[in-house]
Design a protein around this motif. Structure first.
Motif, PDB file in Angstrom:
ATOM      1  N   HIS A  42       0.699  -1.320   0.039  1.00  0.00           N
ATOM      2  CA  HIS A  42       0.059  -0.174  -0.095  1.00  0.00           C
ATOM      3  C   HIS A  42       0.814   1.175  -0.023  1.00  0.00           C
ATOM      4  O   HIS A  42       0.700   2.264  -0.803  1.00  0.00           O
ATOM      5  N   TYR A  43       1.859   1.271   0.852  1.00  0.00           N
ATOM      6  CA  TYR A  43       2.764   2.622   0.985  1.00  0.00           C
ATOM      7  C   TYR A  43       3.715   2.474  -0.211  1.00  0.00           C
ATOM      8  O   TYR A  43       4.392   3.753  -0.205  1.00  0.00           O
ATOM      9  N   GLY A  44       3.954   1.414  -0.848  1.00  0.00           N
ATOM     10  CA  GLY A  44       4.887   1.627  -1.879  1.00  0.00           C
ATOM     11  C   GLY A  44       4.152   2.146  -3.330  1.00  0.00           C
ATOM     12  O   GLY A  44       4.832   2.752  -4.326  1.00  0.00           O
ATOM     13  N   SER A  45       2.853   2.276  -3.265  1.00  0.00           N
ATOM     14  CA  SER A  45       2.104   2.722  -4.231  1.00  0.00           C
ATOM     15  C   SER A  45       1.625   4.195  -3.925  1.00  0.00           C
ATOM     16  O   SER A  45       2.248   4.741  -3.145  1.00  0.00           O
ATOM     17  N   VAL A  46       0.663   4.590  -4.765  1.00  0.00           N
ATOM     18  CA  VAL A  46       0.495   5.980  -4.528  1.00  0.00           C
ATOM     19  C   VAL A  46      -1.248   6.289  -4.373  1.00  0.00           C
ATOM     20  O   VAL A  46      -2.005   5.262  -5.144  1.00  0.00           O
ATOM     21  N   SER A  47      -1.697   7.176  -3.720  1.00  0.00           N
ATOM     22  CA  SER A  47      -3.184   7.606  -3.862  1.00  0.00           C
ATOM     23  C   SER A  47      -3.433   8.815  -4.712  1.00  0.00           C
ATOM     24  O   SER A  47      -2.912   9.846  -4.461  1.00  0.00           O
TER      25      SER A  47
ATOM     26  N   THR B   3       4.473  14.325  -1.624  1.00  0.00           N
ATOM     27  CA  THR B   3       3.143  13.718  -1.232  1.00  0.00           C
ATOM     28  C   THR B   3       2.755  12.423  -1.794  1.00  0.00           C
ATOM     29  O   THR B   3       2.226  11.386  -1.076  1.00  0.00           O
ATOM     30  N   MET B   4       3.115  12.394  -3.142  1.00  0.00           N
ATOM     31  CA  MET B   4       2.975  11.136  -3.938  1.00  0.00           C
ATOM     32  C   MET B   4       3.713   9.836  -3.035  1.00  0.00           C
ATOM     33  O   MET B   4       3.135   9.018  -2.806  1.00  0.00           O
ATOM     34  N   ALA B   5       4.901  10.029  -2.820  1.00  0.00           N
ATOM     35  CA  ALA B   5       5.690   9.224  -1.994  1.00  0.00           C
ATOM     36  C   ALA B   5       5.257   8.883  -0.402  1.00  0.00           C
ATOM     37  O   ALA B   5       5.074   7.922  -0.174  1.00  0.00           O
ATOM     38  N   ALA B   6       4.773   9.843  -0.012  1.00  0.00           N
ATOM     39  CA  ALA B   6       4.008   9.750   1.384  1.00  0.00           C
ATOM     40  C   ALA B   6       2.781   9.075   1.281  1.00  0.00           C
ATOM     41  O   ALA B   6       2.302   8.498   2.302  1.00  0.00           O
ATOM     42  N   SER B   7       2.130   9.046   0.193  1.00  0.00           N
ATOM     43  CA  SER B   7       0.730   8.403   0.248  1.00  0.00           C
ATOM     44  C   SER B   7       0.460   6.903   0.267  1.00  0.00           C
ATOM     45  O   SER B   7       1.667   6.482  -0.307  1.00  0.00           O
ATOM     46  N   ALA B   8      -0.514   6.271   0.591  1.00  0.00           N
ATOM     47  CA  ALA B   8      -0.658   4.980   0.455  1.00  0.00           C
ATOM     48  C   ALA B   8      -1.960   4.637  -0.426  1.00  0.00           C
ATOM     49  O   ALA B   8      -2.971   5.270  -0.375  1.00  0.00           O
TER      50      ALA B   8
HETATM   51 NA    NA Z   1       3.623   5.719  -1.555  1.00  0.00          NA
END
Ligand code: NA
Ligand SMILES: Nc1ncnc2c1ncn2[C@@H]1O[C@H](COP(=O)(O)O)[C@@H](O)[C@H]1O
Ligand SMILES: Nc1ncnc2c1ncn2[C@@H]1O[C@H](COP(=O)(O)O)[C@@H](O)[C@H]1O
Ligand SMILES: Nc1ncnc2c1ncn2[C@@H]1O[C@H](COP(=O)(O)O)[C@@H](O)[C@H]1O
Ligand code: NA
Ligand code: NA
Lengths: 326, 100, 326, 326, 100, 100
Positions: free
Chosen positions: D105-110, D270-275
């Motif tokens: 989940h955290y490796g991808s992006v929301s 933000t992209m990196a931080a998003s899940a």
């Molecule tokens: Na991410």
């Protein structure tokens, strides 16, 4: 403007005609209807837009200016369910359950009728107080609660515990979107509002366009029930037309007394005259099992709603002019 | 794999009853239920709800005794005033304890 | 403009590319598709918008000016199902049921193909007669009825009583929204129309934006059926490309003869060339049980629709230019 | 602008407040929710709009200028799942399956968090590189694949063959609409884009209006799961807040190093931080059966998403300012 | 009209299992199946999927032996980790060969 | 509560048949029916309708004799050309008279 031409303007509005098309479609036995989720989605959008717009306007209005209008609105929320109940019980000799059930519908308000009134007033070149959506939210639930309490007390049958129902009504879609929208619109401030205004503006094209599709489906739903007019009989048909006129007049007068403009009076009158067919039915159904839903729904949806859309609103407008609201 | 025989109780009722009925089921001892949105026609032609004929189907796998309780309760509390039907079928399940 | 560059303009339009994306998505086995109610909802919006806009335009057009175009349109509605039927029966040696079933699709019209043609013509800088949606409504049903009657008469098997089906076709979604929209657009008058025009204008951004999403899903539906091309065989594939060219040419010529502009000729030609995949399928399915739906749907949806969108429309446009429509 | 006022601006944005309203609605036990198909439909629209707009911008941008940003984005797609995995495994002592599941989940992006960041940056009067949607598409899947592979390798239990899942992720809704939109936006060219821009422009009113409704429903979904916070325990709650800050900072730094503007850095951070809570969950569910979905979904949806919307984005913005991005 | 007696296997499972389960059914010998979108509550209270409680119901008319295989497979492969139930009913069909 | 045993007839058919079939059911003596939108796969792989695999499930509680009539009618009128299946289950209901 002469009442006739006012009526005509109203009859030829996209809203009225879309509604008529829906009824017509059902009369010719068309199986067409709007997809359920689209119909629901438009309802959500319309209510949220009403709230947001109302909230944005509220941000300007001095709270005090709303005190009196709010007061009379709540007053209407207490009077209309009682008047409806006693007319049905005493003159119509309906059972307590049926009387209370129908009263719950007429004690509440129909948001779409409200919107139609607002649009009509605008087309007459008159303005409406910006805080009207607040009044709409205020009028939504008291009437339902009063009528249900009345039914629960008077009815001999045990009726479902009423509190869970009060809660359901207070947290129903309409309240969440209307009250929530009011809060958001109030909080976001000028700049943010202008970013989303064209999308949510109740005078905007998206709102008006979506409204036509919504009324098309409402026409279909009403057309579906035209047959039930036979079942409800002449008394309820008369009731569904005359009571709105009484409530509408009362709303206009109280609105005028509270200092509303002619536009505001017309809209408040329409609110008082309108009958809920979204919030009230499920609440009544579970609280008063032996109230016949065909009665209340047919009155609200097949008699009063079309009457208000076609003739009621222009009438309340004329009354507002007569009482000399500026 | 050996199975035990239980009852599948099926209710079809007007949408507004979805919550009250599920609460009742749980109270009467059902360990779970499955709800489906359906539409239908019956003998009562009650037109409750904005869009008439919109019903829910509630299915629950339960023990014979719970099944009786449910049928009993529904026919007493809801039959008189609501558009609702109930019927019971025999079903075979594995891990019967899950449902009892 | 050279045919090549015309084709290219068309290939790079958002409509064509959205459709292509849909097909591609299915080819790479993506499970994505538009939610059913959204797809239906957009269809409702597009048809209603077509009707409203057409009605608003109709309000200006002198009725007489439509007489000839309307006449040739109905003529096309009678010729195209017959030509389709006999080509299939005599050259293709298909069963009466299959021939009639497919003919019902080609005798009717595809609203989306119509819209694509209209958009294409606009992108060529040409105008289209405002009353074209009226012709669209006129062409919708006669072809289906003629083909079904033909099938019912000729087929040995008893086929379901045809009248209930005629009624179903006449009251189907497309007719309600198109004809209903025409009436409303005609009645509401200038001012009301301008209130909702930005929402319903078929040249507007909402219409064009929604159209892309709709074609994305149509691409998915068509991509789903690409595999069926094998099942229908080379004859039907040829049929699905050549018959539209014949019908399209005929439509352009008759349109020109009836005095339509080059834009109008192109759109009328496209209408004649297009095959219905909404109204026709259910009607055929219930009336002619032994007609294989895979044949008709694959032809209409997987062969003729893409052909018209990609190559057909530009071709009919060129023909319209050649016949020297102004 | 002071961090406090930045935070306030963000807290009073329609997006944040709509999300808050959704949570509130669930806390007061309202049963309201957006119709499923509408929610899905808005998601489709938002993603397609992102793609189209990104593609249109891409048409101008010199491809080389994207090389470095693209590189660091893919780098982030490889680092973030690993860092997440090892924090959970070593510090949190979670099972391989759970660690890998959450890491996916955290490796991808929301995408919605991405949009919120873009809107926030705009409201700060800063611009964002037009090719950011391309980076969004690049960051979508690598993280999921890496985490699942990790889980599949390390887990003793047999896990479902991973390749079918890789394919599912690559052809999921988000990828089709984002990548497809990018292609279309890139190909249609100026004129066509301007025809549909007002509808799909991510700075436009339709986009912003629809976004509010979407966040309203997301708030409802998150509010539904607030109760699960107890189930996941303090470690995961801390994880869901601190890891995003770490990943966000890393994203900002790498973005700055790759030459992104302050707006671009904020969005990439933000992209990196998003899940991800759309693409990842089903992929994880079928590949790692014994990973508890309550853990990953609660972290992504109930902790990290709100944190980023409310506080994270402004923080990443401040960091971007600090590192002196112009 | 004379009928043959077969088994109706009903699965209720979280949505994400719709495809894997249908593939399994076909592999185990089912000639067809019908899928319904449902929602439900059970004992496991697993909240997988964005919107919890969204399930699918998969029904398949099969021979007794295939029914056993399916029940067996599902309870071995899916019960431990997934929100899924399975039950079997007796049904009478015409043209039994269609299902075998 | 004592119950009577009746038949539950279940039809799964392509959507376009929803109306014709419900009309037939009523004509053949069914007092009501419940319709569910489903999707499915079978042996025929007929792709009628714009979106293939979209079916309706029609369930009706009826007497044994009506059940026979329905099965009979459906297999004669619809099996040859349409994607449709029908099966019958035993169910127990209260107030059996409602269904007869
Ligand atoms: Na991410
Ligand atoms: N015989 C039946 N078989 C199946 N469903 C039925 C039957 N009768 C009634 N129903 C369902 O129960 C609902 C209420 O029926 P009623 O109370 O008879 O109006 C109907 O809308 C149908 O969905
Ligand atoms: N006793 C039951 N009767 C009917 N459906 C059930 C029952 N128990 C569970 N289910 C269904 O199976 C799903 C998963 O149940 P569980 O694995 O117990 O959480 C639930 O969401 C329900 O849809
Ligand atoms: N064995 C089966 N079990 C359950 N449903 C079936 C079965 N076979 C067919 N169906 C349903 O009936 C529809 C038509 O099947 P068919 O006529 O075999 O193509 C399918 O789309 C399924 O929904
Ligand atoms: Na009222
Ligand atoms: Na045609």
């Amino acid at each position: 403007m002469a009442i006739s031409s006012v009526l005509q303007t109203n009859l030829l509005s996209p809203i009225t005609l879309s509604f008529a098309l829906g009824i017509l479609a059902r009369r010719v036995k068309s199986e067409f209807s709007l997809p359920k989720d689209i119909y629901m989605g438009i309802a959500v959008y319309l209510l949220f837009a009403l709230g947001l717009k109302g909230g944005a306007e509220l941000a300007h209005a001095p709270i005090v200016s709303i005190a009196w209008p709010a007061g009379v609105t709540i007053l209407l929320g207490c009077i209309t369910p009682l008047s409806a109940y006693f007319v049905l019980r005493k003159l119509g000799h309906f059972s307590t359950a049926d009387s209370a059930g129908i009263a719950a519908h007429y004690g509440s308000v129909s948001a779409v009728t409200y919107i139609a009134a607002q649009t009509f007033v605008a087309s007459m070149g008159k303005t409406v107080e910006g805080y009207m959506p607040t009044l709409l939210a205020l009028l939504e639930s008291p009437g339902i609660h009063i009528a249900l309490a009345l039914g629960a007390i008077k009815s001999t049958n045990k009726s479902r515990p009423i509190f869970s129902v009060l809660h359901e009504v207070l947290t129903a879609r309409t309240m969440v979107l209307l009250v929530g929208g009011l809060l958001i619109g109030y909080l976001i401030g000028e700049k943010n509002w202008h970013d989303i205004e064209p999308f949510y503006d109740t005078k905007g094209v998206i709102f008006k366009g979506a409204l036509c599709l919504f009324l098309l489906e409402m026409g279909i739903v009403a057309g579906d029930r035209l047959g039930d007019l036979k079942k409800v009989g002449p008394f309820l048909i008369g009731f569904g037309i005359l009571l709105p006129i009484v409530h509408g007049t009362l709303g206009v007068l109280l609105g005028h007394w509270a200092g509303l403009s002619v536009g505001g009076c017309t809209v408040l009158g329409t609110m008082a005259a309108s009958a809920s067919y979204i919030a009230a039915p499920p609440a009544v159904r579970v609280t008063l099992p032996d109230a016949n839903p065909t009665y209340s729904l047919t009155c609200a949806l097949t008699i009063t709603f079309p009457f208000n859309i076609v003739a009621g609103i222009p009438i309340y407008y004329q009354i507002a002019m007569l009482v000399g609201a500026y | 794999m050996q199975t035990v025989s239980l009852k599948l109780v099926t209710l079809v009722a007007e949408t507004v009853l979805a919550d009250p009925l599920s609460r009742d089921l749980t109270r009467l001892g059902a360990k779970g239920f499955t709800i489906t949105e359906v539409r239908g026609e019956g003998s009562r032609h009650l037109r409750s709800g904005e869009i008439p004929g919109q019903n829910v189907k509630i299915e629950s796998v339960v023990s014979a005794s719970v099944a009786d309780k449910i049928v009993d309760h529904v026919s007493r509390e809801y039959f008189p005033n609501y558009a609702v039907i109930v019927y019971v079928t025999d079903v075979a399940v594995v891990r019967g304890e899950k449902y009892i």
